[in-house]
Design an enzyme around this catalytic site. Structure first.
Site, PDB file in Angstrom:
ATOM      1  N   ASP A 115       0.868  -1.238   0.114  1.00  0.00           N
ATOM      2  CA  ASP A 115      -0.021   0.043  -0.010  1.00  0.00           C
ATOM      3  C   ASP A 115       0.847   1.225   0.070  1.00  0.00           C
ATOM      4  O   ASP A 115       1.945   1.145   0.510  1.00  0.00           O
ATOM      5  CB  ASP A 115      -0.863   0.029   1.478  1.00  0.00           C
ATOM      6  CG  ASP A 115      -2.001  -0.843   1.061  1.00  0.00           C
ATOM      7  OD1 ASP A 115      -2.099  -1.789   0.217  1.00  0.00           O
ATOM      8  OD2 ASP A 115      -2.766  -0.795   2.282  1.00  0.00           O
ATOM      9  N   HIS A 174       5.146  -7.204  -0.102  1.00  0.00           N
ATOM     10  CA  HIS A 174       4.817  -8.446  -0.478  1.00  0.00           C
ATOM     11  C   HIS A 174       5.404  -8.779  -1.877  1.00  0.00           C
ATOM     12  O   HIS A 174       6.087  -7.986  -2.399  1.00  0.00           O
ATOM     13  CB  HIS A 174       3.338  -8.822  -0.494  1.00  0.00           C
ATOM     14  CG  HIS A 174       2.549  -8.748   0.510  1.00  0.00           C
ATOM     15  ND1 HIS A 174       1.660  -9.838   1.097  1.00  0.00           N
ATOM     16  CD2 HIS A 174       2.653  -7.925   1.790  1.00  0.00           C
ATOM     17  CE1 HIS A 174       1.159  -9.693   2.405  1.00  0.00           C
ATOM     18  NE2 HIS A 174       1.620  -8.675   2.562  1.00  0.00           N
ATOM     19  N   SER A 179       8.452   3.738   5.188  1.00  0.00           N
ATOM     20  CA  SER A 179       9.645   4.113   3.995  1.00  0.00           C
ATOM     21  C   SER A 179       9.263   3.886   2.826  1.00  0.00           C
ATOM     22  O   SER A 179       8.149   3.931   2.362  1.00  0.00           O
ATOM     23  CB  SER A 179      10.649   3.349   4.735  1.00  0.00           C
ATOM     24  OG  SER A 179      12.118   3.756   4.200  1.00  0.00           O
TER      25      SER A 179
END
Length: 282
Positions: free
Chosen positions: A88, A144, A247
């Protein structure tokens, strides 16, 4: 350049990040709850998608920050040819790697060799594609896999811990090639793929699913770990790593294997599992 970004040139990056780490792992109820409530309110964190929606149930701020999502809160693009968005966040930049250079912002770029800490490792990505995704404090902070890959090597590249917010990206030259980072090299059915976890000011750590805490690591030498022969295979959409504060992750792809998905551009908000690019099959 903002005052905050200017100050990051002189602030003691390591000391501040060490203090942030101590606070993030504190289990003192008043401390952890104040941090959770402050971040939730300031950044508009949505806990309705979290596996644990009760902000008071988290034992530490770090547990809250690295929270898991409910099953089904994110689903991978149904197209089997889609390489997936790793997290995200918001696209900082994406596009071709031209003459070995990666675009950062107007007037700013750095080389893939600088980013990866190795000119040889960067060569297969020349004329390929990159995507830089910024994870803000409100986002889900697990990263991911865009595609199924076998872990080959990791490279810890020491460096600074500048902020990676939008103002710093615009104004700090070679930002992502200067900050501390963990480069993860994978072998896939289309060739090499790299995912780069970039540290930042107040980031208290980076953890991988195969090795645990990788950042912070102290010292000024590049450290390589060879995982060939270990059989560490991570499936497409599987969790790879997590940031213990916000980050940036940068994905590198070799040339001729994929085209970037339409509609993506700088500043685009993105969600884990949506299509980043599509394989050029056949």
């Amino acid at each position: 350049m903002s005052l905050v970004t200017s100050l990051t040139y002189v602030l003691p990056h390591r000391l501040l990040s060490s203090l942030a780490r101590a606070l993030a792992y504190s289990d003192r109820p008043a401390t952890k709850q104040w941090l959770i409530d402050t971040v939730t309110r300031k950044f508009g964190v949505d806990l309705s998608e979290a596996q644990e929606p009760d902000p008071r149930a988290y034992p530490t701020f770090n547990a809250f920050f690295t929270r898991a999502l409910k099953h089904g809160a994110r689903v991978p693009d149904a197209d089997p040819a889609a390489l997936l968005m790793p997290a995200d966040g918001r696209i900082s930049q994406l596009g071709p790697i031209e003459n070995g250079r990666i675009f950062q912002a107007k007037g700013q770029s750095f080389t893939a060799a600088e980013l990866l800490g190795d000119a040889g490792a960067a060569a297969p990505f020349n004329n390929g594609l990159f995507a830089t995704v910024y994870l803000s404090p409100k986002d889900y902070h697990r990263v991911h896999m865009p595609w199924t890959g076998t872990l080959r090597t990791t490279v810890h590249v020491p460096g600074r811990l500048f902020s990676v917010g939008p103002d710093a990206v615009r104004n700090v030259p070679r930002l992502f090639a200067r900050n501390e980072r963990l480069v993860c090299h994978f072998d896939t059915d289309f060739g090499p793929m790299a995912s780069v976890m970039v540290g930042a000011l107040l980031v208290s750590g980076v953890e991988t699913v195969w090795s645990g805490v990788e950042i912070p690591r102290y010292g000024d030498r590049i450290t390589r770990k060879d995982y060939r022969g270990k059989g560490i295979v991570l499936e497409k959409f599987a969790e790879m790593a997590r940031f213990n504060y916000g980050s940036t992750v940068i994905v590198l792809l070799p040339p001729g294997v994929a085209t970037l998905d339409g509609g993506l551009g700088a500043e685009t908000s993105v969600r884990l599992g949506q299509a980043l690019a599509r394989r050029q099959l056949g």
